[in-house]
Design a protein around this motif. Structure first.
Motif: not given
Length: 634
Positions: A313-333
């Protein structure tokens, strides 16, 4: 400040010396006092210390001061007057694309902050590696001088290359008498395309060559990019739980800054929180008033609901406007098993433990499951058998639980007669064969690296496990075998058998490929004529008899004798294919007699016989944990 930041991690195959090299770096930088430094210091988990392997990624911040009296510039020449400041030096390096054996250029008496992430080496924990790589600009690729390039070495190299990171090849354990430094150097140049002058040779145990490597990391790995003026953008790469601070998010800041007491928001979940505290890893949690772009640190959120914070997940300021980071490719069990508490009233305790464990193990998945024999529990998904074993041990040790695990299975794809497609991992879901048109099982593409002389035994083992060899590549005295095989064959004792036939010299790595049609049946185990669904399996039709026979024979060894005869049966579609019996043990009910005629003895024996008949009909057989674990060893 970013100009003096360097973020990197150490990657390698398992047992090539990552944690030992991290120890030397901690020692050289003075991060941990020498008298407090123990072996594999970053492996803080009890299980890691016992097994001698890294299970969890471990971040640490080090401060390192370059002690050169002049500009250091080895194997390259330039005009010292042409270089005026740090920024020019970095641009100079970038433009010239230096890749020399030693430092390209370092500053006089400059202090650098080095953020290191130590990573696991086993294939089951490759998700930990991928998350670490997303937070750094460079990696140290470590190779054992006695073992050379192995399967996970290649896999980690490709992961780092895909992220476009600076890769620094290092040969470790050069102090050992059986070190093959030249041969391993040739492997790195031929299989991974490194130049001979790029390769460092060190002994993490003695410290030989480590300080030179450390000083050269500063110039070879570029500082992070980012802007303090932009809104806060931080990537959550791991997390933990503290009863006072709540969920603690491990983050890499890409833009902006965060201060203690600031209101924050998680873009993925929409959850709002407050940064109760912020800081860095030393490697203990050390508080720092502000974290800025480029830094790796932690944010205490105060949240008590652990599911509100997700890795990636991406953390930003409460009133900030930003695009989320790509994150991670989810590994399937890849492997599934049922987890049940021995004491049935501990179900809620198990649920809470799994939720907290998932904070530090994002690859773990679970959903509720009900078993007629074992009660309420969870069907959990793991990346492999070692991952499953580690999760079980952590749950039992860290949360004081007694658990039973069902037989491991993989996820099958079922195509019904009406064309509907579903995926199942529980054999009990395969209860209506008439509705099934086709069953498909997952296959993987595997890579085995071993010595040439073991090709024959490995080839035979692969044939026995329904594998298809696609390619064989030789480099030096080693061979790399690329093959395809069913995932279900790996969750048995494939690893142990591979180590046996190769005298411990083979390494194995794999990645998901596709689903392929299989003729399979549901194998059920009856204990005292009662189905034990925790031991049910989906097996290939041609292997059903052997699997059933091996299983009942193993159960006969591990289930204790009762006062009545216990039947063990392997059943397919109501047909018994293998059976064993556990004979009753005889209790001497006549021992208390001290006289009298024969009729007194006969009366007691008849009473015992009648009691055994009732026990056989209504008696309950207690199945020990060893019985469930025994299926892993077949």
């Amino acid at each position: 400040m970013m100009e003096n930041l360097r973020n990197f991690c150490i990657i390698s195959h398992i047992d090539h010396g990552k944690s030992t090299l991290a120890d030397r770096l901690l020692e050289i930088t003075g991060t941990v006092p020498k008298e407090k430094l123990t072996e594999q210091y970053l492996d803080q988990m009890e299980l890691e210390q016992e097994r001698g392997i890294t299970i969890k990624l471990a971040p640490v911040r080090m401060t390192y001061k370059i002690r050169n009296s002049k500009f250091a510039f080895r194997q390259k020449t330039c005009s010292e007057q042409a270089i005026r400041n740090k920024s020019q030096i970095l641009n100079f390096n970038k433009q010239k694309n230096f890749g020399s054996r030693a430092s390209d250029l370092v500053l006089k008496d400059s202090e650098y902050i080095l953020n290191l992430i130590d990573t696991p080496g086993h294939v089951d924990f490759s998700y930990e590696v991928s998350r670490s790589l997303a937070c750094v600009e460079g990696v140290v690729l470590l190779v054992d001088a006695t073992r050379g390039v192995e399967a996970q070495t290649l896999s980690n190299f490709l992961l780092a290359k895909e992220q476009k990171l600076k890769i620094i090849p290092v040969i470790n354990k050069i102090d050992l008498p059986n070190a093959q430094i030249k041969e391993v150097s040739d492997q790195l140049t031929s299989s991974l395309s490194f130049g001979q002058n790029e390769i460092y040779k060190v002994s993490a145990k003695t410290g030989e060559g480590v300080e030179e490597l450390l000083s050269d990391l500063v110039s070879k790995i570029f500082p992070p990019k980012g802007s303090l003026e932009k809104p806060l953008k931080a990537l959550v790469f791991d997390s933990s739980y503290d009863q006072f601070k709540g969920v603690i998010a491990f983050v890499r800041l890409f833009d902006g800054k965060i201060t203690k007491g600031e209101k924050i928001k998680f873009l993925g979940t929409g959850q709002e929180a407050e940064s109760v505290a912020t800081g860095f890893f030393s490697p203990e949690l050390t508080e720092k008033e502000t974290l800025e772009a480029g830094e790796i640190g932690w944010i205490a959120t105060g949240l008590k609901e652990v599911q509100k914070v997700r890795v990636g997940d991406t953390i930003t300021s409460l009133n900030g406007t930003t695009e989320p980071l790509p994150g991670y490719k989810e590994f399937k069990p890849m492997v599934f098993a049922g987890i049940f508490p021995v004491e049935r009233d501990e179900f809620s305790k198990l649920k809470e433990a799994l939720e907290k464990l998932k904070l530090s193990d994002a690859s773990l998945t679970f959903e509720p499951e009900n078993s007629p024999a074992l009660g309420f529990g969870f069907r959990a998904g793991f990346l492999g058998l070692l991952h499953m074993e580690i999760v079980q041990e952590r749950l039992e040790r860290e949360f004081d639980l007694d658990l039973i695990l069902s037989a491991p299975t993989v996820r099958y794809r079922v195509i019904k007669t009406n064309g509907e497609q579903i995926e199942i991992s529980n054999p009990q879901d395969l209860s209506s064969p008439n509705e099934i048109r086709e069953l498909r099982e997952p296959w993987v593409t595997g890579q085995i690296v071993s010595l040439n002389k073991y090709f024959g035994p490995i080839n035979k083992l692969l044939y026995e496990h329904r594998a298809v060899i696609k390619n064989s590549e030789y480099f030096g005295d080693k061979i790399k075998i690329t093959c395809e095989l069913p995932l279900a064959e790996i969750v048995s004792q494939f690893y142990d058998q591979l180590k046996t036939v190769s005298s411990g010299f083979a390494s194995f790595d794999y990645e998901p490929a596709d689903y392929r049609k299989i003729e399979a049946v549901k194998l059920e185990i009856l204990v005292a004529k009662k189905s034990l669904d925790a031991l049910s399996q989906i097996v290939p039709k041609e292997k059903a008899f052997r699997a059933g026979k091996a299983l009942v024979e193993k159960l006969k060894e591990v289930i204790p004798r009762q006062q009545f005869e216990v039947s063990l049966q392997a059943v397919i579609g109501g047909k018994i294919i293998a059976a064993e019996k556990i004979p009753a043990y005889r209790k001497d009910v006549t021992a208390k007699l001290y006289g009298g005629d024969r009729t007194r003895k006969d009366k007691l024996l008849q009473k015992q016989k009648a009691g055994k008949r009732r026990m056989k009909q209504f008696g309950k057989v207690e199945i020990p944990q060893e019985a469930f674990l025994s299926v892993l060893k077949i």
